[in-house]
Design an enzyme around this catalytic site. Structure first.
Site, PDB file in Angstrom:
ATOM      1  NE  ARG A 189      43.673  -8.552  67.047  1.00  0.00           N
ATOM      2  CZ  ARG A 189      44.062  -7.808  66.002  1.00  0.00           C
ATOM      3  NH1 ARG A 189      44.576  -8.394  64.930  1.00  0.00           N
ATOM      4  NH2 ARG A 189      43.933  -6.506  66.026  1.00  0.00           N
TER       5      ARG A 189
ATOM      6  NE  ARG B 252      47.741  -3.303  60.602  1.00  0.00           N
ATOM      7  CZ  ARG B 252      48.212  -3.865  59.482  1.00  0.00           C
ATOM      8  NH1 ARG B 252      48.922  -3.165  58.654  1.00  0.00           N
ATOM      9  NH2 ARG B 252      47.934  -5.116  59.196  1.00  0.00           N
ATOM     10  CB  THR B 253      46.735  -4.757  67.368  1.00  0.00           C
ATOM     11  OG1 THR B 253      45.894  -4.261  66.336  1.00  0.00           O
ATOM     12  CG2 THR B 253      46.116  -4.471  68.712  1.00  0.00           C
TER      13      THR B 253
ATOM     14  CG  HIS C  69      40.413  -3.435  67.075  1.00  0.00           C
ATOM     15  ND1 HIS C  69      41.336  -3.150  68.061  1.00  0.00           N
ATOM     16  CD2 HIS C  69      41.141  -3.765  65.980  1.00  0.00           C
ATOM     17  CE1 HIS C  69      42.553  -3.309  67.570  1.00  0.00           C
ATOM     18  NE2 HIS C  69      42.466  -3.673  66.317  1.00  0.00           N
TER      19      HIS C  69
ATOM     20  CE  LYS D  14      52.054 -28.738  74.878  1.00  0.00           C
ATOM     21  NZ  LYS D  14      52.914 -28.416  76.015  1.00  0.00           N
TER      22      LYS D  14
HETATM   23  N1   CP Z   1      44.211  -2.808  62.456  1.00  0.00           N
HETATM   24  C1   CP Z   1      44.628  -3.943  63.019  1.00  0.00           C
HETATM   25  O1   CP Z   1      44.070  -4.411  63.997  1.00  0.00           O
HETATM   26  O2   CP Z   1      45.705  -4.516  62.401  1.00  0.00           O
HETATM   27  P1   CP Z   1      46.391  -5.875  62.866  1.00  0.00           P
HETATM   28  O3   CP Z   1      45.403  -6.987  62.586  1.00  0.00           O
HETATM   29  O4   CP Z   1      47.635  -6.008  62.041  1.00  0.00           O
HETATM   30  O5   CP Z   1      46.669  -5.793  64.321  1.00  0.00           O
END
Ligand code: CP
Length: 372
Positions: free
Chosen positions: A108, A58-59, A136, A86
């Site tokens: 992320r 999603r993100t 998040h 590496k």
């Molecule tokens: N909710 C969320 O962060 O989903 P993803 O891990 O798929 O990005």
């Protein structure tokens, strides 16, 4: 108005006014994804690097789409295909990416604080797309947008957050956001995954740890279910997944304790049949896919605001000229975002080559040169 910080590292650093501003801006951007031509020229010439050291559906997809729909150039880098394999460090990776002058780095990372470390050395705006079990922020923003759409407000709502609170960055960001906007938040789950000290995470007394999951759900307007994060669990926090489903999973019987019009949310990915029963996840009160749609609008709003967004009007949302489409349907199609303010942030967002005041001036100059 943009945001006070040039980075988005966490909800804890935002004021309630800034949160509301992002949510209002996201509502405006939501309309773009409902058009036939889902693109505006707002961030033409800008570059977004998505740097993902953990899996994401999603993100990552929505940040990439958000950039593309705003006409930015977007690039995805995952840990498995980068030179991190590496032995390159995160900071060296960031320095090398910076050497290519990106405008945004969306990161992320499994380590809490990784986006903050990048923000200290990067000129680009750094956006936290999830750092370990810390925050998040865009997830909490899209959750709040979804709640506002269905409840009309966040203030004074009773929100139950249930499941693996300990390992959840979604829970932390939501605790900050929901209490800043005046909701009453109850946390519940296995005692090993919901430490009582979490009540101290936010000031103001709007956050409490319930002793039983049914207690948190009782009378709730919103029930937010969290994923069991097995990848972050280095110990046995509960006997088995089957026991978890029986004692802590959200099923229709447990949900019946909430308000009759309560909504159900889950950030995804879901473990069906474990933290949430399929008939709840797919039921009429579930907003799980609305959350995903809103994620795109929120991420467009965040990119826009961090770029210095200050004027958002209908003209600014004018469509990019479709290369092959019939343009007669909308006489404004292909028009420049006609930001008429002399505000410098607005000028930054005006794509010169595409037209508008600066573009018109440029065209006049070209025409004059031609006629000479
Ligand atoms: N909710 C969320 O962060 O989903 P993803 O891990 O798929 O990005």
């Amino acid at each position: 108005m943009g945001l006070a910080s040039k980075h988005l590292l966490g909800i804890s650093e935002l004021t309630s006014a800034e949160i509301v501003h992002v949510l209002d801006t996201a509502e405006t951007f939501r309309a773009i994804s409902q058009r036939e031509i889902k693109k505006v020229p707002t961030l033409r010439g800008r570059t977004v690097i998505n740097l993902f050291f953990e899996a994401s559906t999603r993100t990552r997809t929505s940040f990439e789409l958000a950039g593309k729909r705003l006409s930015a150039d977007t690039i995805n880098i995952s840990a498995s295909t980068s030179s991190v394999t590496k032995g390159e460090t995160l900071l060296d990776t960031a320095r090398n990416l910076e050497a290519m002058s990106p405008d945004f780095i969306v990161i992320r990372h499994p380590s809490a604080g990784a986006p903050h470390a990048l923000a200290r050395i990067c000129r680009a705006a750094v956006i936290n797309a999830g750092d370990g079990a810390h925050e998040h922020p865009t997830q909490a923003l899209l959750d709040a947008m979804t709640i506002r759409q269905h409840k009309g407000r966040v203030e004074n709502l009773r929100v139950a957050i249930i499941g693996d609170i300990l390992h959840s960055r979604v829970a932390r960001s939501n605790m900050h956001l929901l209490t800043k906007l005046g909701a009453q938040v109850s946390l519940a789950g296995p005692g090993t995954l919901v430490p009582a000290e979490f009540e101290e995470l936010v000031a103001g007394g709007n956050l409490r740890v319930a002793s039983r999951i049914e207690e948190a759900i009782e009378g709730a307007d919103v029930v937010m279910v969290l994923r069991i994060q097995r990848e972050r669990q280095d110990a046995a926090f509960f006997p088995s997944l089957r026991e978890y489903a029986v004692h802590y999973g959200l099923n229709l019987k447990r949900l019946s304790g909430a308000q009759p019009d309560a909504i159900v949310m889950h950030p995804g990915p879901m473990n069906r049949g474990i933290e949430i029963a399929s008939d709840v996840a797919d039921g009429s009160r579930s907003l799980i896919l609305d959350q995903v749609s809103n994620g795109l609008a929120v991420r467009m709003a965040v990119l826009y605001l961090l770029a210095g967004g200050s004027v958002l009007n209908q003209n600014m949302l004018s469509q990019t000229k479709p290369e092959t489409a019939n343009t007669t349907a909308d006489p404004r199609a292909g028009a420049t975002p006609a930001v008429t303010s002399s505000n410098s942030a607005a000028e930054q967002l005006e794509p010169v080559a595409a037209g508008g005041q600066a573009g018109a001036e440029q065209k006049r100059r070209v025409k004059t040169a031609d006629s000479n």
